[in-house]
Write a protein that holds these residues in place. Structure first.
Motif, PDB file in Angstrom:
ATOM      1  N   ASN A 105      10.238 -24.869  -6.076  1.00  0.00           N
ATOM      2  CA  ASN A 105       9.956 -24.806  -7.466  1.00  0.00           C
ATOM      3  C   ASN A 105       8.394 -24.159  -7.906  1.00  0.00           C
ATOM      4  O   ASN A 105       7.692 -24.518  -6.774  1.00  0.00           O
ATOM      5  CB  ASN A 105      10.191 -25.770  -8.306  1.00  0.00           C
ATOM      6  N   SER A 106       8.119 -23.794  -8.924  1.00  0.00           N
ATOM      7  CA  SER A 106       6.753 -23.542  -9.392  1.00  0.00           C
ATOM      8  C   SER A 106       6.840 -23.871 -10.752  1.00  0.00           C
ATOM      9  O   SER A 106       7.801 -23.951 -11.461  1.00  0.00           O
ATOM     10  CB  SER A 106       6.185 -21.972  -9.247  1.00  0.00           C
ATOM     11  N   PRO A 107       5.463 -23.898 -11.405  1.00  0.00           N
ATOM     12  CA  PRO A 107       5.661 -24.334 -12.858  1.00  0.00           C
ATOM     13  C   PRO A 107       6.020 -23.051 -13.599  1.00  0.00           C
ATOM     14  O   PRO A 107       5.863 -21.856 -13.270  1.00  0.00           O
ATOM     15  CB  PRO A 107       4.002 -24.373 -13.015  1.00  0.00           C
TER      16      PRO A 107
ATOM     17  N   GLY B 104       4.258 -18.667  -6.445  1.00  0.00           N
ATOM     18  CA  GLY B 104       4.212 -20.016  -5.836  1.00  0.00           C
ATOM     19  C   GLY B 104       3.039 -20.203  -5.108  1.00  0.00           C
ATOM     20  O   GLY B 104       2.046 -19.334  -5.082  1.00  0.00           O
ATOM     21  N   ASN B 105       2.654 -21.400  -4.582  1.00  0.00           N
ATOM     22  CA  ASN B 105       1.465 -21.590  -4.014  1.00  0.00           C
ATOM     23  C   ASN B 105       1.781 -22.695  -2.907  1.00  0.00           C
ATOM     24  O   ASN B 105       2.672 -23.759  -2.971  1.00  0.00           O
ATOM     25  CB  ASN B 105       0.434 -22.149  -4.897  1.00  0.00           C
ATOM     26  N   SER B 106       0.510 -22.750  -1.862  1.00  0.00           N
ATOM     27  CA  SER B 106       0.605 -23.805  -1.024  1.00  0.00           C
ATOM     28  C   SER B 106      -1.065 -24.252  -0.948  1.00  0.00           C
ATOM     29  O   SER B 106      -1.710 -23.312  -1.397  1.00  0.00           O
ATOM     30  CB  SER B 106       0.955 -23.586   0.327  1.00  0.00           C
ATOM     31  N   PRO B 107      -1.267 -25.381  -0.382  1.00  0.00           N
ATOM     32  CA  PRO B 107      -2.778 -25.697  -0.220  1.00  0.00           C
ATOM     33  C   PRO B 107      -3.328 -24.500   1.069  1.00  0.00           C
ATOM     34  O   PRO B 107      -2.618 -24.157   1.930  1.00  0.00           O
ATOM     35  CB  PRO B 107      -2.761 -26.911   0.383  1.00  0.00           C
ATOM     36  N   ALA B 108      -4.520 -24.084   0.695  1.00  0.00           N
ATOM     37  CA  ALA B 108      -4.992 -23.077   1.596  1.00  0.00           C
ATOM     38  C   ALA B 108      -5.039 -23.657   2.952  1.00  0.00           C
ATOM     39  O   ALA B 108      -4.789 -22.941   4.148  1.00  0.00           O
ATOM     40  CB  ALA B 108      -6.462 -22.781   0.982  1.00  0.00           C
ATOM     41  N   ARG B 109      -5.346 -25.103   3.329  1.00  0.00           N
ATOM     42  CA  ARG B 109      -5.334 -25.600   4.519  1.00  0.00           C
ATOM     43  C   ARG B 109      -4.028 -25.201   4.974  1.00  0.00           C
ATOM     44  O   ARG B 109      -3.906 -25.908   6.529  1.00  0.00           O
ATOM     45  CB  ARG B 109      -5.762 -26.803   4.492  1.00  0.00           C
ATOM     46  N   PHE B 110      -2.882 -25.205   4.506  1.00  0.00           N
ATOM     47  CA  PHE B 110      -1.748 -24.861   5.276  1.00  0.00           C
ATOM     48  C   PHE B 110      -1.179 -23.472   5.476  1.00  0.00           C
ATOM     49  O   PHE B 110      -0.533 -22.989   5.973  1.00  0.00           O
ATOM     50  CB  PHE B 110      -0.612 -25.495   4.419  1.00  0.00           C
ATOM     51  N   ALA B 111      -2.487 -22.692   5.528  1.00  0.00           N
ATOM     52  CA  ALA B 111      -2.213 -20.910   5.897  1.00  0.00           C
ATOM     53  C   ALA B 111      -3.241 -20.913   6.797  1.00  0.00           C
ATOM     54  O   ALA B 111      -4.761 -21.057   6.672  1.00  0.00           O
ATOM     55  CB  ALA B 111      -1.962 -20.485   4.479  1.00  0.00           C
ATOM     56  N   VAL B 112      -2.989 -19.905   7.695  1.00  0.00           N
ATOM     57  CA  VAL B 112      -4.016 -19.334   8.597  1.00  0.00           C
ATOM     58  C   VAL B 112      -3.814 -18.026   8.867  1.00  0.00           C
ATOM     59  O   VAL B 112      -2.848 -17.069   8.735  1.00  0.00           O
ATOM     60  CB  VAL B 112      -3.662 -19.837   9.992  1.00  0.00           C
TER      61      VAL B 112
ATOM     62  N   GLY C 104       5.043 -23.635   3.318  1.00  0.00           N
ATOM     63  CA  GLY C 104       5.323 -24.210   1.993  1.00  0.00           C
ATOM     64  C   GLY C 104       6.187 -25.517   2.305  1.00  0.00           C
ATOM     65  O   GLY C 104       6.425 -26.053   3.423  1.00  0.00           O
ATOM     66  N   ASN C 105       6.238 -26.169   1.125  1.00  0.00           N
ATOM     67  CA  ASN C 105       7.229 -27.333   1.261  1.00  0.00           C
ATOM     68  C   ASN C 105       7.837 -27.823   0.029  1.00  0.00           C
ATOM     69  O   ASN C 105       7.590 -27.272  -1.107  1.00  0.00           O
ATOM     70  CB  ASN C 105       6.217 -28.435   1.689  1.00  0.00           C
ATOM     71  N   SER C 106       8.803 -28.607   0.125  1.00  0.00           N
ATOM     72  CA  SER C 106       9.636 -29.040  -1.076  1.00  0.00           C
ATOM     73  C   SER C 106      10.031 -30.566  -0.551  1.00  0.00           C
ATOM     74  O   SER C 106       9.903 -30.953   0.479  1.00  0.00           O
ATOM     75  CB  SER C 106      10.851 -28.407  -1.230  1.00  0.00           C
ATOM     76  N   PRO C 107      10.130 -31.369  -1.669  1.00  0.00           N
ATOM     77  CA  PRO C 107      10.543 -32.850  -1.442  1.00  0.00           C
ATOM     78  C   PRO C 107      11.947 -32.815  -0.410  1.00  0.00           C
ATOM     79  O   PRO C 107      13.005 -31.680  -0.921  1.00  0.00           O
ATOM     80  CB  PRO C 107      10.964 -33.279  -2.691  1.00  0.00           C
ATOM     81  N   ALA C 108      12.118 -33.646   0.395  1.00  0.00           N
ATOM     82  CA  ALA C 108      13.331 -33.748   1.373  1.00  0.00           C
ATOM     83  C   ALA C 108      14.695 -33.704   0.430  1.00  0.00           C
ATOM     84  O   ALA C 108      15.474 -33.108   0.799  1.00  0.00           O
ATOM     85  CB  ALA C 108      13.310 -34.821   2.301  1.00  0.00           C
ATOM     86  N   ARG C 109      14.318 -34.600  -0.663  1.00  0.00           N
ATOM     87  CA  ARG C 109      15.460 -34.769  -1.483  1.00  0.00           C
ATOM     88  C   ARG C 109      16.389 -33.450  -1.887  1.00  0.00           C
ATOM     89  O   ARG C 109      17.253 -33.588  -2.633  1.00  0.00           O
ATOM     90  CB  ARG C 109      15.443 -35.900  -2.429  1.00  0.00           C
TER      91      ARG C 109
END
Lengths: 133, 133, 133
Positions: A105-107, B104-112, C104-109
């Motif tokens: 999901n995203s906002p 969408g987005n993820s924290p910068a630290r989770f990308a290389v 990226g990630n999502s909740p396991a549920r």
């Protein structure tokens, strides 16, 4: 508003089965998340055998990646992911062991459709009125 | 650093239009998110007709999935998504009604990239200096 | 449980290299995130040259999009993204400058596999026992 991306081996699904799964996903999403089915997009990536692996070996999973707006009640998303997974197996005949469903999901404010920023969950009706007004 | 993935019917966009959209997305992202355009990747999934559905029926949407690092100011992302959606229609001629943009987005630290963890928003200059130093 | 999607130019990777990368990603993910490698899916999008751009120009990046369950310790994800990026260059020979890895990630549920909702990080053993019981 939502998008479901289904990734499978090219040989796994014929066109009528894809259409049937797309119809079922639109119906489930519409009912649970209160979005007209006319807004539900389903995309298939039908890949050659050499492009799909599980445990480093050629495999034939069905991976369904859904995207919805952040903020739907958790129980609603729980129900959504379960019904999508059930439908994936029921419609395609691919056993549950090879079906993986992931909802991201995203906002809503970070998505635009029809030239307008999407509404937050619960605000769909006003948005849709604006859409036809 | 960012990636934009554009999903359309194979027949919807010719190669020059794809190149023009890629150029425009790189320009918009670079200006708004303060990243050199040389770091903006654009991917097209040009799918056969039987792989795209809206409301369970074959359709020809243009779905643009963007990814950025978490932490850009919200107003910046609001502007980004609007400009991307406008550009998608302007460059391709596909009407806004069939264009869906999702960031969408993820924290910068989770990308290389380039062997180095990406910088948080606002830290790009120091990161880029390191890149050339 | 996880999925890694690798996007490259069609000409960049032959089938044995894809298989080798899939094996290496499964091994790394299994070791760091405590998931049997039999649950690690790797998908390749091998695209025609006209479908990949960097800075608006045809390019040949290797983009690895991973998905994991939300809630793994941050240090674990830091290590994961670095090892995945190192492996991508080491196995394919594509220079680090053209490799971008995003987790990226999502909740396991919000994910279902084998008909069951995925376990939160740290709950894998009980879930797997249920899987074979």
């Amino acid at each position: 508003m939502p998008v479901y991306t289904c990734t499978t081996a090219r040989s796994a699904l014929d066109a009528p089965t894809k259409a049937a799964l797309a119809t079922e996903l639109a119906s489930i999403h519409s009912r649970i998340n209160h979005v007209p089915s006319t807004y539900v997009n389903v995309v298939f990536h039908s890949l050659p055998e050499e492009d799909l692996y599980t445990d480093g070996r050629p495999a034939a999973p069905l991976i369904v990646n859904g995207w919805t707006r952040t903020g739907h009640p958790e129980a609603q998303t729980d129900q959504l992911v379960r019904e999508i997974a059930d439908a994936a197996t029921r419609v395609t005949g691919i056993p549950a062991e090879r079906v993986l469903v992931i909802i991201g999901n995203s906002p809503a404010r970070f998505a635009v459709e029809g030239g307008r920023v999407l509404p937050d969950p619960g605000q769909e009706e006003a948005w849709l009125r604006g859409d036809t007004g």
